[in-house]
Write an enzyme that holds these catalytic residues in place. Structure first.
Site, PDB file in Angstrom:
ATOM      1  N   GLU A 293       0.823  -1.211   0.000  1.00  0.00           N
ATOM      2  CA  GLU A 293       0.000   0.000   0.000  1.00  0.00           C
ATOM      3  C   GLU A 293       0.861   1.267   0.000  1.00  0.00           C
ATOM      4  OE1 GLU A 293      -4.063  -1.512   2.248  1.00  0.00           O
ATOM      5  OE2 GLU A 293      -2.493  -0.556   3.431  1.00  0.00           O
ATOM      6  N   PRO A 294       1.581   1.536  -1.074  1.00  0.00           N
ATOM      7  CA  PRO A 294       2.362   2.770  -1.130  1.00  0.00           C
ATOM      8  C   PRO A 294       1.462   3.976  -1.378  1.00  0.00           C
ATOM      9  CG  PRO A 294       2.511   1.616  -3.218  1.00  0.00           C
ATOM     10  CD  PRO A 294       1.701   0.736  -2.298  1.00  0.00           C
ATOM     11  N   GLY A 295       1.757   5.047  -0.713  1.00  0.00           N
ATOM     12  CA  GLY A 295       1.039   6.299  -0.933  1.00  0.00           C
ATOM     13  C   GLY A 295       2.020   7.427  -1.155  1.00  0.00           C
ATOM     14  N   ARG A 296       2.767   7.742  -0.086  1.00  0.00           N
ATOM     15  CA  ARG A 296       3.749   8.821  -0.152  1.00  0.00           C
ATOM     16  C   ARG A 296       4.735   8.616  -1.308  1.00  0.00           C
ATOM     17  NH1 ARG A 296       5.691  11.651   4.522  1.00  0.00           N
ATOM     18  NH2 ARG A 296       4.799   9.942   5.751  1.00  0.00           N
ATOM     19  N   ARG A 333       2.916  20.232   7.595  1.00  0.00           N
ATOM     20  CA  ARG A 333       3.890  19.264   8.088  1.00  0.00           C
ATOM     21  C   ARG A 333       5.093  19.890   8.817  1.00  0.00           C
ATOM     22  NH1 ARG A 333       6.546  16.231   5.183  1.00  0.00           N
ATOM     23  NH2 ARG A 333       6.511  14.350   6.483  1.00  0.00           N
ATOM     24  N   CYS A 364      -0.950  33.689  10.923  1.00  0.00           N
ATOM     25  CA  CYS A 364      -0.650  34.345  12.193  1.00  0.00           C
ATOM     26  C   CYS A 364      -0.179  33.332  13.219  1.00  0.00           C
ATOM     27  CB  CYS A 364      -1.885  35.081  12.709  1.00  0.00           C
ATOM     28  SG  CYS A 364      -1.942  36.789  12.207  1.00  0.00           S
TER      29      CYS A 364
END
Length: 440
Positions: A293-296, A333, A364
């Site tokens: 299950e690769p995503g990144r 991130r 802000c």
């Protein structure tokens, strides 16, 4: 910088991606702007598929769409013949609207809502990933009402801690995800799934973390998972048909990270396959269907974010801030994980860096700094800054903090560009606002 044939400095000294000049993209679509390289995404997907087929011959991949979810990306996955994993009703709905057949989808989540399970089942979800014991009774009851038998896999924690940020280690015993193998919770879940009348246990799942470069961790995880398969067969005389080893393959953000080619990313697959083949032979287990299950690793390096430089604040002897028109609203991130990035001045991409600056967002918050201490050429108002490796968890985690609109997403390929997510307007931001009559 992590350049490639589809991302380079062009003849006029600008950064180019997918055959498009990024300065021109900024003029055409405005900034902030997410830009995704379609060719790179397809190459990674095809490389993973090829590696599984050539090394194992019995498996596929599911794109972990929490990394970047949109109708267009589901269309890409559909055309490439791969599965997807979804983690919410919203992702399921988006995939359906894109025409994706969710019989090829895996539904994850530690707290699946009844309405989400019903939406998934009503549309023929392929597999539901059981994440806690209540999942089994809920799935069984809803499947019974709908007179179907639902395929499930059990998410387990093999206890393998990959060396990564503690916030994203998910295989520990103390985790909100999955069942620990070491304390028999996983076996309890397996037994419950087998006993349920309207549930069919198809296999096991594990995910040992994110941004993993220590490939040996996957070898250890395969060993633990196949030992568990042996235990299930011995105790329950039940064959596990599928083993899903999750994802978490590390990508290049800065020079602190390894720099992999697409072919080198396939080494993750080969290491998993080699370990699994060894286990099948030595432990005499049935060859399971293998899923990853690769995503990144599919979308992160495919994406960049473009910003326009606004004010510049030079605190003599301390720090020089290059202020951009985006920030933590489109990339949380750095503030959330202290994540690090690389950037380039797209307008002056062929000029030598002459000063150390920090790239700060417009929100802000003192913590709204995208990159601290990056070398840049002399930068002025109006220059275009490109931040690399933002294709994963940029748009997905974007917010309207400070009531800033979420940027557009553009897909580029072979000199062409298309909007795949429209830029929000101020009207979009207030669309759901309501003023009670007593306040008017």
């Amino acid at each position: 910088m992590n350049f490639r044939d589809t991302m380079k400095i062009n003849d006029v000294g600008h950064l180019e991606i997918g055959g498009r000049d990024t300065v021109e993209l900024a003029k055409e679509y405005g900034t902030p702007l997410y830009v995704m390289d379609e060719s790179y995404i397809r190459r990674v997907i095809r490389a993973y598929k090829s590696a599984i087929e050539s090394a194992y011959g019995h498996g596929n991949l599911a794109y972990a769409s929490k990394a970047f979810s949109s109708m267009a990306i589901y269309s890409v996955m559909k055309s490439e013949g791969v599965n997807i994993d979804v983690v919410s009703g919203g992702e399921i709905y988006t995939a359906l609207k894109a025409g994706f057949d969710i019989k090829n989808a895996y539904f994850h989540g530690n707290n699946k809502l009844i309405s989400e399970i019903e939406l998934a089942m009503d549309n023929g979800i392929g597999v539901i990933v059981v994440d806690n014991i209540e999942d089994i009774s809920m799935i069984d009851a809803i499947a019974n009402e709908k007179n179907i038998v639902q395929d499930v896999i059990i998410r387990t924690n093999p206890g393998v801690e990959a060396h990564t940020h503690s916030y994203i280690q998910t295989a520990k015993v103390d985790s909100k995800f999955g069942f620990s193998i070491s304390n028999d919770d996983a076996m309890t879940a397996v037994k419950a799934a087998i006993a349920a009348k309207n549930v069919r246990l198809r296999g096991l799942h594990c995910h040992i973390g994110s941004q993993i470069f220590d490939k040996h961790a996957f070898v250890v995880a395969v060993d633990v998972m196949t030992d568990f398969i042996v235990e299930i067969k011995k105790e329950l005389n039940y064959d596990i048909d599928e083993l899903n080893m999750g994802g978490g393959f590390g990508v290049h953000y800065t020079d602190e990270d390894p720099r992999y080619t697409i072919e080198e990313y396939c080494n993750y697959v080969k290491i998993i396959v080699n370990a699994l083949n060894d286990a099948i032979e030595t432990k005499r287990i049935k060859k399971p269907y293998l899923m990853i299950e690769p995503g990144r690793s599919v979308v992160a390096e495919a994406g960049i974010t473009l910003y326009t430089v606004g004010t510049i604040k030079d605190i003599r002897g301390i720090r020089k801030y290059i202020n951009i028109d985006g920030g933590m609203g489109d990339n949380i991130r750095p503030a959330l994980y202290e994540a690090k990035y690389e950037a380039i001045n797209s307008t002056r991409a062929n000029e030598n860096p002459v000063e150390k600056v920090s790239i700060a967002g417009k929100c802000c918050e003192s913590g709204d700094v995208i990159i601290k201490d990056v070398l840049m050429p002399k930068t002025v108002r109006g220059d275009i800054i490109a931040v690399f490796t933002t294709g994963a968890y940029g748009y997905s985690m974007a917010s309207n903090y400070n009531r800033n609109p979420i940027p557009a997403v553009v897909l580029v390929n072979d000199g062409k560009s298309d909007i795949i997510v429209k830029r929000e307007s101020y009207d979009d931001i207030i669309r759901n606002d309501v003023i009670p009559s007593r306040l008017k």
